[in-house]
Design a protein around this motif. Sequence first.
Motif, mmCIF file in Angstrom:
data_model
loop_
_atom_site.group_PDB
_atom_site.id
_atom_site.type_symbol
_atom_site.label_atom_id
_atom_site.label_comp_id
_atom_site.label_asym_id
_atom_site.label_seq_id
_atom_site.Cartn_x
_atom_site.Cartn_y
_atom_site.Cartn_z
ATOM 1 N N ALA A 301 0.887 -1.054 0.050
ATOM 2 C CA ALA A 301 -0.020 -0.124 0.049
ATOM 3 C C ALA A 301 1.103 1.144 -0.026
ATOM 4 O O ALA A 301 0.668 2.196 -0.766
ATOM 5 C CB ALA A 301 -0.893 -0.056 1.432
ATOM 6 N N ALA A 302 1.873 1.196 0.676
ATOM 7 C CA ALA A 302 2.853 2.452 1.003
ATOM 8 C C ALA A 302 3.519 2.544 -0.549
ATOM 9 O O ALA A 302 3.775 3.712 -1.127
ATOM 10 C CB ALA A 302 3.947 2.271 1.741
ATOM 11 N N ALA A 303 3.970 1.580 -1.312
ATOM 12 C CA ALA A 303 4.697 1.559 -2.516
ATOM 13 C C ALA A 303 3.373 2.107 -3.598
ATOM 14 O O ALA A 303 3.783 3.101 -4.299
ATOM 15 C CB ALA A 303 5.093 0.325 -2.947
ATOM 16 N N ALA A 304 2.154 1.844 -3.580
ATOM 17 C CA ALA A 304 1.115 2.209 -4.312
ATOM 18 C C ALA A 304 0.992 3.589 -4.146
ATOM 19 O O ALA A 304 0.838 4.496 -4.968
ATOM 20 C CB ALA A 304 0.004 1.246 -4.143
ATOM 21 N N SER A 305 0.825 4.129 -3.004
ATOM 22 C CA SER A 305 0.722 5.507 -2.553
ATOM 23 C C SER A 305 1.716 6.367 -3.191
ATOM 24 O O SER A 305 1.451 7.407 -3.644
ATOM 25 C CB SER A 305 0.538 5.669 -1.087
ATOM 26 O OG SER A 305 0.480 7.138 -0.688
ATOM 27 N N LEU A 306 3.000 5.896 -2.776
ATOM 28 C CA LEU A 306 4.024 6.782 -3.660
ATOM 29 C C LEU A 306 4.042 6.903 -5.048
ATOM 30 O O LEU A 306 4.458 8.035 -5.692
ATOM 31 C CB LEU A 306 5.477 6.141 -3.144
ATOM 32 C CG LEU A 306 5.793 6.483 -1.630
ATOM 33 C CD1 LEU A 306 7.082 5.710 -1.135
ATOM 34 C CD2 LEU A 306 6.013 7.995 -1.360
ATOM 35 N N GLY A 311 2.767 10.451 -9.636
ATOM 36 C CA GLY A 311 2.137 10.580 -10.942
ATOM 37 C C GLY A 311 2.287 9.254 -11.934
ATOM 38 O O GLY A 311 1.908 9.464 -13.108
ATOM 39 N N HIS A 312 2.503 8.301 -11.388
ATOM 40 C CA HIS A 312 2.650 7.100 -12.130
ATOM 41 C C HIS A 312 1.442 6.228 -12.295
ATOM 42 O O HIS A 312 1.257 5.145 -12.939
ATOM 43 C CB HIS A 312 3.761 6.283 -11.599
ATOM 44 C CG HIS A 312 4.997 6.660 -11.635
ATOM 45 N ND1 HIS A 312 5.616 6.973 -12.956
ATOM 46 C CD2 HIS A 312 5.790 7.241 -10.414
ATOM 47 C CE1 HIS A 312 6.786 7.639 -12.442
ATOM 48 N NE2 HIS A 312 6.930 7.583 -11.017
ATOM 49 N N SER A 313 0.401 6.520 -11.296
ATOM 50 C CA SER A 313 -0.859 5.788 -11.522
ATOM 51 C C SER A 313 -1.988 6.465 -10.990
ATOM 52 O O SER A 313 -1.901 7.683 -10.385
ATOM 53 C CB SER A 313 -0.734 4.420 -10.770
ATOM 54 O OG SER A 313 -1.745 3.520 -10.894
ATOM 55 N N THR A 314 -3.251 5.898 -10.878
ATOM 56 C CA THR A 314 -4.373 6.573 -10.184
ATOM 57 C C THR A 314 -4.816 5.798 -9.044
ATOM 58 O O THR A 314 -4.199 4.483 -9.009
ATOM 59 C CB THR A 314 -5.389 6.442 -11.040
ATOM 60 O OG1 THR A 314 -5.947 4.874 -11.356
ATOM 61 C CG2 THR A 314 -5.227 7.148 -12.335
ATOM 62 N N GLN A 315 -5.404 6.325 -7.980
ATOM 63 C CA GLN A 315 -5.725 5.825 -6.886
ATOM 64 C C GLN A 315 -6.749 4.410 -6.909
ATOM 65 O O GLN A 315 -6.583 3.324 -6.305
ATOM 66 C CB GLN A 315 -6.353 6.640 -5.847
ATOM 67 C CG GLN A 315 -5.525 7.786 -5.302
ATOM 68 C CD GLN A 315 -5.845 8.692 -4.267
ATOM 69 O OE1 GLN A 315 -6.390 7.695 -3.198
ATOM 70 N NE2 GLN A 315 -5.965 9.954 -4.249
ATOM 71 N N VAL A 345 -10.680 8.403 -0.932
ATOM 72 C CA VAL A 345 -10.547 7.802 -2.185
ATOM 73 C C VAL A 345 -11.641 8.093 -3.087
ATOM 74 O O VAL A 345 -11.459 8.568 -4.394
ATOM 75 C CB VAL A 345 -10.298 6.358 -2.091
ATOM 76 C CG1 VAL A 345 -10.269 5.643 -3.678
ATOM 77 C CG2 VAL A 345 -9.165 6.006 -1.323
ATOM 78 N N GLU A 346 -12.983 8.064 -2.644
ATOM 79 C CA GLU A 346 -14.156 8.508 -3.457
ATOM 80 C C GLU A 346 -14.132 9.741 -3.839
ATOM 81 O O GLU A 346 -15.279 9.861 -4.891
ATOM 82 C CB GLU A 346 -15.235 8.191 -2.353
ATOM 83 C CG GLU A 346 -15.471 6.490 -1.895
ATOM 84 C CD GLU A 346 -14.866 6.202 -0.849
ATOM 85 O OE1 GLU A 346 -13.899 7.115 -0.184
ATOM 86 O OE2 GLU A 346 -14.564 4.903 -0.340
ATOM 87 N N THR A 347 -13.569 10.706 -3.373
ATOM 88 C CA THR A 347 -13.707 12.040 -3.820
ATOM 89 C C THR A 347 -12.942 12.437 -5.263
ATOM 90 O O THR A 347 -12.869 13.511 -5.606
ATOM 91 C CB THR A 347 -13.535 13.181 -3.109
ATOM 92 O OG1 THR A 347 -12.161 12.977 -2.513
ATOM 93 C CG2 THR A 347 -14.503 12.901 -1.762
ATOM 94 N N LEU A 348 -11.991 11.511 -5.407
ATOM 95 C CA LEU A 348 -10.916 11.590 -6.284
ATOM 96 C C LEU A 348 -11.572 11.163 -7.744
ATOM 97 O O LEU A 348 -12.295 10.258 -7.926
ATOM 98 C CB LEU A 348 -9.659 11.088 -6.290
ATOM 99 C CG LEU A 348 -8.952 11.797 -5.058
ATOM 100 C CD1 LEU A 348 -7.602 10.624 -4.727
ATOM 101 C CD2 LEU A 348 -8.614 13.216 -5.292
#
Length: 360
Positions: A301-306, A311-315, A345-348
């Motif tokens: 999860a931390a890697a995904a967040s970073l 700017g490499h992915s979307t939530q 997350v839901e507001t993005l």
Amino acid sequence: MTLAWARRVRGWLASLTGAAPSRLSAGPRQAVAAAAARLQGDPVPPGEIAAQLQRGLHALALYPRLAGEPGPVDAASAGLAQAVADALQDRDWATRQLPRRPQLLPQLIQTVNDDAASARVMAAIIGQDPVLTGNLLRIANSPAYKVHERPVESLQRAVTLVGTEGVRQIISAVLVQPVMQVQCERFPQFSTITWEHALLASRAAADHARSVNSGDAFAAQWLGLVQGLGAALVMRQLLQEAQARGEDVQPALALQLLQQWSLPLAQRVAAAWELPDPVHQTLATDASGPLSDSLRLGSAAAAASLLCRHGHSTQGRMLALLEQLPSAPPHALRWIWRRLHGRSVETLDDAPHEGEARAH
């Protein structure tokens, strides 16, 4: 990079991130895409999600020098790799290279099992050292721990806002952070990314242990911290060996060694610092169980967040991948993600505007 290879990379990264291939052209996007290029096609196999997120994290830590797919380790780098492996396997390596246990660590561990030890007592211990106090307030105001819009300006306010368990977590991070610094002109972003990941992973692992497994949040937090310290020690040894041999460090070699050695060195740290037995046991390569699930989820999860922040992915895409990990109930995962990533997350929108990652 050949045209066919470039097309495969763009196609894979589009499936991983949910982003249009035309937006993934240069710089860091190439680096992260290349780091994950072994997974081509859609969907990503669930068993490989955590490993590939970790690989993407290491690629991000090595950027901006890393561009394109790292080639195979050449003969000269192979010799350097063997020298690093020999050094790390040496019986005396830990005596010479492992950082000393922080002086306050035994007191902190003792408070975990002492219900009478309040956050104010622990904060008072830290307050005797101005440097530690400054670091505690800085971390308390970081995205991983900040719980109020107003900045935390005193130890007393930190105690009031985050409570006993929160102060324990912050003190743990304060004790580890100084020994994670690696000065490296070759990879100038490495220390920052590795520290940010350790901080976020420790928080997410603790949240997972507490909310999903009803387990030992303190042990889970230390798993995230020492995993990051293990990566820092790998890089430190690699740089020392390269300097002694007068060689340059190739990104492909750094990536390979980080993947191979980060956890084994983290386990040595846990043993040398006499961390609780569950921490040491969970860092074994064949470990399984609730704490292993918390470490895996927290680190991923931390890697995904970073990756999102840079700017490499979307939530949305990252959450879809994380939900496939073992022991990741969607409701708990989304709660952990909101605490980890700093906003709901839901507001993005599914595709964030350029620069959004920098704003988090």
